[in-house]
Design a protein around this motif. Structure first.
Motif, PDB file in Angstrom:
ATOM      1  N   ALA A  82      23.010  38.950  80.183  1.00 57.88           N
ATOM      2  CA  ALA A  82      22.500  38.459  81.466  1.00 57.88           C
ATOM      3  C   ALA A  82      22.491  39.550  82.536  1.00 57.88           C
ATOM      4  O   ALA A  82      21.632  39.550  83.413  1.00 57.88           O
ATOM      5  N   ASP A  83      23.438  40.486  82.441  1.00 54.29           N
ATOM      6  CA  ASP A  83      23.484  41.560  83.443  1.00 54.29           C
ATOM      7  C   ASP A  83      22.653  42.780  83.037  1.00 54.29           C
ATOM      8  O   ASP A  83      22.708  43.823  83.672  1.00 54.29           O
ATOM      9  N   GLY A  84      21.902  42.664  81.944  1.00 50.45           N
ATOM     10  CA  GLY A  84      21.014  43.744  81.512  1.00 50.45           C
ATOM     11  C   GLY A  84      21.654  44.784  80.618  1.00 50.45           C
ATOM     12  O   GLY A  84      21.006  45.736  80.213  1.00 50.45           O
ATOM     13  N   CYS A  85      22.933  44.609  80.291  1.00 47.24           N
ATOM     14  CA  CYS A  85      23.628  45.585  79.449  1.00 47.24           C
ATOM     15  C   CYS A  85      23.399  45.295  77.969  1.00 47.24           C
ATOM     16  O   CYS A  85      23.071  44.188  77.581  1.00 47.24           O
ATOM     17  N   HIS A  86      23.590  46.321  77.163  1.00 46.46           N
ATOM     18  CA  HIS A  86      23.453  46.233  75.711  1.00 46.46           C
ATOM     19  C   HIS A  86      24.792  46.567  75.090  1.00 46.46           C
ATOM     20  O   HIS A  86      25.444  47.528  75.486  1.00 46.46           O
ATOM     21  N   VAL A  87      25.204  45.773  74.098  1.00 49.96           N
ATOM     22  CA  VAL A  87      26.483  45.994  73.416  1.00 49.96           C
ATOM     23  C   VAL A  87      26.255  45.949  71.909  1.00 49.96           C
ATOM     24  O   VAL A  87      25.267  45.386  71.436  1.00 49.96           O
ATOM     25  N   PRO A  88      27.186  46.525  71.135  1.00 49.05           N
ATOM     26  CA  PRO A  88      27.048  46.467  69.671  1.00 49.05           C
ATOM     27  C   PRO A  88      27.112  45.032  69.152  1.00 49.05           C
ATOM     28  O   PRO A  88      27.621  44.133  69.823  1.00 49.05           O
ATOM     29  N   LEU A  89      26.629  44.843  67.974  1.00 53.51           N
ATOM     30  CA  LEU A  89      26.687  43.562  67.286  1.00 53.51           C
ATOM     31  C   LEU A  89      28.147  43.127  67.168  1.00 53.51           C
ATOM     32  O   LEU A  89      29.023  43.938  66.883  1.00 53.51           O
TER      33      LEU A  89
END
Length: 105
Positions: A82-89
């Motif tokens: 929701a905040d536009g960040c990307h994280v690992p699976l």
């Protein structure tokens, strides 16, 4: 540790994702590591993706392949958050790696 985040680059869509500081960073301060397997150019297949390969200075030609972290981010269907960040699976070993590889994306 939450001091950096991965989100779309401000250099344009073609630039992919980038690594951004969430707080002020002091000169010389370590904010992330560049985790990956060690290899040498002679070991790389000619068709190998070298996008996340970093040469280690003064290391006799040693390279670090940071692609596993980038792959774990791209494999997460929940990205971006929701905040536009990307994280690992979720559950990926990449959670234990530093996000430094995304500085190359």
């Amino acid at each position: 540790d939450g001091r950096v985040e991965v989100r779309p680059s401000t250099l344009g869509e073609a630039a992919g994702l980038g690594l951004f500081a969430r707080e002020r960073v002091q000169p010389g301060e370590v904010v992330s590591t560049y985790h990956g397997s060690l290899l040498y150019k002679e070991e790389m297949a000619p068709e190998a993706d070298a996008s996340y390969i970093v040469r280690l200075p003064n290391a006799g030609g040693a390279l670090v392949n940071g692609k596993p972290y980038a792959d774990a981010i791209r494999e997460n269907p929940a990205n971006p958050s929701a905040d536009g960040c990307h994280v690992p699976l979720a559950g990926a070993a990449a959670w234990g790696f530093g996000a430094g590889a995304m500085a190359n994306d």
